[in-house]
Scaffold this motif. Sequence first.
Motif, PDB file in Angstrom:
ATOM      1  N   LEU A  76     -13.198   1.638 -16.343  1.00 52.48           N
ATOM      2  CA  LEU A  76     -14.310   1.534 -17.289  1.00 52.48           C
ATOM      3  C   LEU A  76     -15.329   0.489 -16.861  1.00 52.48           C
ATOM      4  O   LEU A  76     -16.524   0.638 -17.125  1.00 52.48           O
ATOM      5  N   ALA A  77     -14.857  -0.595 -16.221  1.00 49.29           N
ATOM      6  CA  ALA A  77     -15.745  -1.686 -15.811  1.00 49.29           C
ATOM      7  C   ALA A  77     -15.075  -2.470 -14.701  1.00 49.29           C
ATOM      8  O   ALA A  77     -13.854  -2.479 -14.576  1.00 49.29           O
ATOM      9  N   GLY A  78     -15.908  -3.138 -13.886  1.00 44.08           N
ATOM     10  CA  GLY A  78     -15.398  -4.026 -12.859  1.00 44.08           C
ATOM     11  C   GLY A  78     -15.190  -3.367 -11.510  1.00 44.08           C
ATOM     12  O   GLY A  78     -15.511  -2.195 -11.308  1.00 44.08           O
ATOM     13  N   VAL A  79     -14.641  -4.156 -10.584  1.00 42.90           N
ATOM     14  CA  VAL A  79     -14.371  -3.706  -9.223  1.00 42.90           C
ATOM     15  C   VAL A  79     -13.004  -4.238  -8.801  1.00 42.90           C
ATOM     16  O   VAL A  79     -12.713  -5.427  -8.973  1.00 42.90           O
ATOM     17  N   SER A  80     -12.179  -3.351  -8.255  1.00 42.10           N
ATOM     18  CA  SER A  80     -10.863  -3.721  -7.732  1.00 42.10           C
ATOM     19  C   SER A  80     -10.637  -3.041  -6.398  1.00 42.10           C
ATOM     20  O   SER A  80     -11.266  -2.015  -6.104  1.00 42.10           O
ATOM     21  N   VAL A  81      -9.724  -3.597  -5.610  1.00 42.37           N
ATOM     22  CA  VAL A  81      -9.308  -2.987  -4.352  1.00 42.37           C
ATOM     23  C   VAL A  81      -7.807  -2.751  -4.444  1.00 42.37           C
ATOM     24  O   VAL A  81      -7.035  -3.692  -4.682  1.00 42.37           O
ATOM     25  N   ILE A  82      -7.398  -1.492  -4.271  1.00 42.78           N
ATOM     26  CA  ILE A  82      -5.990  -1.116  -4.314  1.00 42.78           C
ATOM     27  C   ILE A  82      -5.601  -0.704  -2.902  1.00 42.78           C
ATOM     28  O   ILE A  82      -6.218   0.197  -2.326  1.00 42.78           O
ATOM     29  N   ALA A  83      -4.612  -1.384  -2.341  1.00 41.55           N
ATOM     30  CA  ALA A  83      -4.187  -1.121  -0.962  1.00 41.55           C
ATOM     31  C   ALA A  83      -2.739  -0.658  -0.965  1.00 41.55           C
ATOM     32  O   ALA A  83      -1.879  -1.303  -1.568  1.00 41.55           O
ATOM     33  N   GLU A  84      -2.482   0.456  -0.288  1.00 37.83           N
ATOM     34  CA  GLU A  84      -1.118   0.960  -0.164  1.00 37.83           C
ATOM     35  C   GLU A  84      -0.507   0.411   1.119  1.00 37.83           C
ATOM     36  O   GLU A  84      -1.149   0.404   2.163  1.00 37.83           O
ATOM     37  N   ASP A  85       0.744  -0.047   1.034  1.00 35.18           N
ATOM     38  CA  ASP A  85       1.436  -0.520   2.228  1.00 35.18           C
ATOM     39  C   ASP A  85       1.390   0.570   3.294  1.00 35.18           C
ATOM     40  O   ASP A  85       1.741   1.718   3.034  1.00 35.18           O
ATOM     41  N   GLY A  86       0.931   0.209   4.485  1.00 35.75           N
ATOM     42  CA  GLY A  86       0.862   1.153   5.588  1.00 35.75           C
ATOM     43  C   GLY A  86      -0.233   2.197   5.457  1.00 35.75           C
ATOM     44  O   GLY A  86      -0.288   3.140   6.240  1.00 35.75           O
ATOM     45  N   GLY A  87      -1.111   2.041   4.462  1.00 31.15           N
ATOM     46  CA  GLY A  87      -2.173   3.027   4.241  1.00 31.15           C
ATOM     47  C   GLY A  87      -3.522   2.360   4.054  1.00 31.15           C
ATOM     48  O   GLY A  87      -3.719   1.197   4.410  1.00 31.15           O
ATOM     49  N   ASP A  88      -4.414   3.112   3.489  1.00 22.36           N
ATOM     50  CA  ASP A  88      -5.785   2.641   3.289  1.00 22.36           C
ATOM     51  C   ASP A  88      -5.921   1.778   2.040  1.00 22.36           C
ATOM     52  O   ASP A  88      -5.170   1.921   1.088  1.00 22.36           O
ATOM     53  N   ALA A  89      -6.937   0.912   2.061  1.00 22.03           N
ATOM     54  CA  ALA A  89      -7.355   0.167   0.878  1.00 22.03           C
ATOM     55  C   ALA A  89      -8.493   0.954   0.239  1.00 22.03           C
ATOM     56  O   ALA A  89      -9.374   1.461   0.939  1.00 22.03           O
ATOM     57  N   ARG A  90      -8.459   1.078  -1.069  1.00 22.71           N
ATOM     58  CA  ARG A  90      -9.489   1.824  -1.809  1.00 22.71           C
ATOM     59  C   ARG A  90     -10.180   0.894  -2.783  1.00 22.71           C
ATOM     60  O   ARG A  90      -9.520   0.211  -3.560  1.00 22.71           O
TER      61      ARG A  90
END
Length: 114
Positions: A68-82
């Motif tokens: 709904l608001a803000g900015v985050s980075v979600i990174a999967e172990d051994g994968g891409d950061a989104r």
Amino acid sequence: MPRFLTIETDGIEPEAGAPAEGRLISGSPKFLTWNAEEAAGGLYAGIWESTPGKWRIEYDEWEFCHILAGVSVIAEDGGDARTVRAGDSFVLRPGFKGSWEVIETTRKEYVIRL
């Protein structure tokens, strides 16, 4: 009991929280959770918010998220950061392991199935 439920923060006392012990990577993130629905069979829906910081995440559950608001980075172990921001929707499946970093205070709607 009404069969239509709006997902909002009005009239719901939020639960305060923070990353589980041993999971904090950086910062001092604080969570607020407005759990609007809790149904039999392990189904939850509501709104979650976090201040900036980074921590490890490990999912045993299935979760749909809509930012709904803000900015985050979600990174999967051994994968891409989104990078996710307002308007983005995604699913985190059981077995997901990685990190969640809140860059700007982030608020999301969620539906969790245990």
